[in-house]
Enzyme design. Structure first.
Site, PDB file in Angstrom:
ATOM      1  CG  ASP A 299       7.395  80.806  68.367  1.00  0.00           C
ATOM      2  OD1 ASP A 299       6.725  79.694  68.148  1.00  0.00           O
ATOM      3  OD2 ASP A 299       7.713  80.966  69.484  1.00  0.00           O
TER       4      ASP A 299
ATOM      5  CG  HIS B 256       7.347  76.968  69.656  1.00  0.00           C
ATOM      6  ND1 HIS B 256       6.319  77.844  69.513  1.00  0.00           N
ATOM      7  CD2 HIS B 256       7.653  76.275  70.661  1.00  0.00           C
ATOM      8  CE1 HIS B 256       5.771  77.548  70.774  1.00  0.00           C
ATOM      9  NE2 HIS B 256       6.329  76.658  71.495  1.00  0.00           N
TER      10      HIS B 256
ATOM     11  CD  GLU C 272       4.633  76.015  74.614  1.00  0.00           C
ATOM     12  OE1 GLU C 272       3.963  76.131  75.502  1.00  0.00           O
ATOM     13  OE2 GLU C 272       4.878  76.708  73.893  1.00  0.00           O
TER      14      GLU C 272
HETATM   15  C1  ACM Z   1       7.436  78.969  77.066  1.00  0.00           C
HETATM   16  O1  ACM Z   1       6.847  79.870  77.580  1.00  0.00           O
HETATM   17  N1  ACM Z   1       6.892  78.185  75.871  1.00  0.00           N
HETATM   18  C2  ACM Z   1       8.993  78.893  77.032  1.00  0.00           C
END
Ligand code: ACM
Length: 468
Positions: A119, A190, A252
């Site tokens: 991440d 991410h 995201e």
């Molecule tokens: C997530 O909670 N961004 C998959």
């Protein structure tokens, strides 16, 4: 017993626990079992080795000071995907703690560990020829304390990564307990930790691994060399993890850095996902992606982890995808367990034990099952993970294993003796009476959300899916 077996008949008497006679019975469902305890001894028949394993887990729970009551149990799971996600990127978890997490999940008859390995805040897996991913990308100089709205930090470096041998050990340990480890490399957003290690993957960002929570705006560029990098990473992931599914994240992903490109930014991610899916197909694997990858159409055989509320479940199924239900407001175990001021770093919407127990995945043609997600921004230790996961994961295990009506009062009666088992296993679960004084994290304040606001936000966030 937790999760509750589907048929239990007490046959009377109490018997000294002996080594069970185990056998395979192909007439049973693959993960199903029949357990008998009586004067003839203890026997477990399973539809497969997994079924036998689940029968012996039930037996572990029946045992009371070396004796077992006479019983006939017929049991099989409701869903084939009984998952839990563990985020080892936000906070690294040493191997023994991961093994223990797997052990506890398997004790509750869960069978998938979705391992979130990378991440913005950390990269936890070695990739041959890319040493900076771990020498740079696995470390950060400090960590945000509490919700990002407060802007607080500690001054303690944090880091860690798994060697290939570590990951092989985790996979093998899980396999012995009939748990499939589904690894996840979160892309193309991410990815700040990877870009910090290799700035050529990014769009001009030259900073370090992210130290704050929230979503980094720094995402992968889509140069051919970057796609090659991603393929190399997936090659190594496939070499280490036999899972038929490989997570590529896809959630995201801010498109700001792509805005100057000629293509519509969302098309860029769609093409990226298709490239990765095609590459995984060369290894005989399928993509697991978050529901964002549905926008504009996901690769046909992609499995969708539907997290932004329940709406994406139906969208994914209608588009012909297998789907795993993990709506945040029902199964995100980083969300706060009560409104008690002593809860550690209360974030998200209120998600009590009763709320998790009441979770009912909406019926969908291609629903594989459900998954609880343990995101660890606010879990700095295995003890904190225990506190957030248990006993809510006990409730979740029953949702995905046990058929029939659920009654929270009846569950609570069974939970009490089960908590004694968790005590014996050294699990730092949240007491039913509320947090203990030492559970508070006064230096790491939270940011509780209200359900109506969150549902409205999710509706907005998934607007693009309604146009699929
Ligand atoms: C997530 O909670 N961004 C998959």
């Amino acid at each position: 017993m937790i999760p509750r077996p589907n048929l239990v008949r007490e046959t009377g008497g109490s018997f000294v626990l002996t080594e069970p006679a185990v056998s395979l019975d192909p007439g049973l469902p693959a993960e199903g079992y029949v357990l008998d305890v009586g004067a003839d001894g203890v026997s477990v028949r399973g539809g497969s080795p997994a079924g036998i394993f689940y029968g012996t887990q039930t037996l572990r729970q029946l045992r009371d000071s070396g004796t077992v009551p006479g019983v006939h149990i017929e049991d099989a799971p409701r869903f084939g995907w009984r998952g839990v996600l563990l985020d080892v990127a936000r906070h690294f978890m040493p191997v023994p703690d991961v093994l223990r997490f797997i052990d506890l999940a398997a004790f509750h008859k869960l069978n998938v560990l979705h391992l979130h390995l990378t991440d913005d805040q950390g990269w936890r897996i070695e990739i041959p020829g890319r040493p900076r991913l771990t020498s740079i990308g696995s470390r950060r100089p400090r960590t945000m304390l509490g919700a990002r709205q407060h802007g607080l930090f500690d001054d303690r470096p944090h880091g860690g990564h798994y060697t290939d041998d570590d990951l092989r050990r985790i996979v093998a340990y899980a396999a012995e307990r009939h748990v499939t480890v589904v690894p996840e490399i979160d892309m193309p957003g991410h990815m700040q930790a990877a870009i910090a290690a290799y700035p050529e993957l990014g769009n001009g960002f030259t900073g370090g691994v992210r130290t704050s929570w929230g979503i980094s705006p720094h995402v992968l560029n889509m140069q051919p060399a970057t796609l090659d990098f991603c393929r190399q990473v997936l090659d190594h992931v496939c070499a280490l993890f036999p899972s038929p599914l490989i997570g590529i994240g896809g959630d995201e992903c801010p498109v700001g850095e792509w805005a100057s490109w000629s293509d519509e930014p969302h098309t860029i991610q769609r093409r990226f996902t298709a490239e990765m899916a095609a590459h995984l197909a060369t290894h005989g694997r399928r993509v697991l992606g978050w529901d964002e990858i549905l926008a504009g159409g996901a690769p046909p055989d992609a499995v969708i982890a539907a997290w932004r509320g329940v709406a994406p479940i139906a969208v994914a199924a209608a588009a012909g995808h297998d789907v795993v239900a993990c709506p945040d407001t029902s199964v995100y175990l980083d969300y706060r367990q009560s409104d008690d001021p002593g809860e550690p770093t209360p974030v998200g919407t209120l998600l009590t034990l009763a709320d998790v127990y009441a979770f009912e995945p909406p019926p969908a043609d291609r629903l594989l099952g459900a998954q609880a997600n343990v995101w660890t921004e606010h879990m700095e230790s295995a003890r904190r993970v225990d506190y957030m996961a248990y006993p809510r994961l006990c409730a979740f295990a029953e949702v995905v294993w046990s058929a029939g009506r659920r009654d929270f009062a009846e569950f609570s009666d069974r939970l009490r003796p089960h908590l004694a088992r968790l005590d014996a296993l050294g699990v730092n679960y949240r007491p039913l009476s509320g947090p203990r004084p030492g559970d508070a994290r006064p230096g790491a304040p939270g940011h509780p959300r209200n359900l109506e606001d969150r549902l409205a936000e999710l509706h907005e966030m998934t607007a693009d899916l309604r146009r699929v």
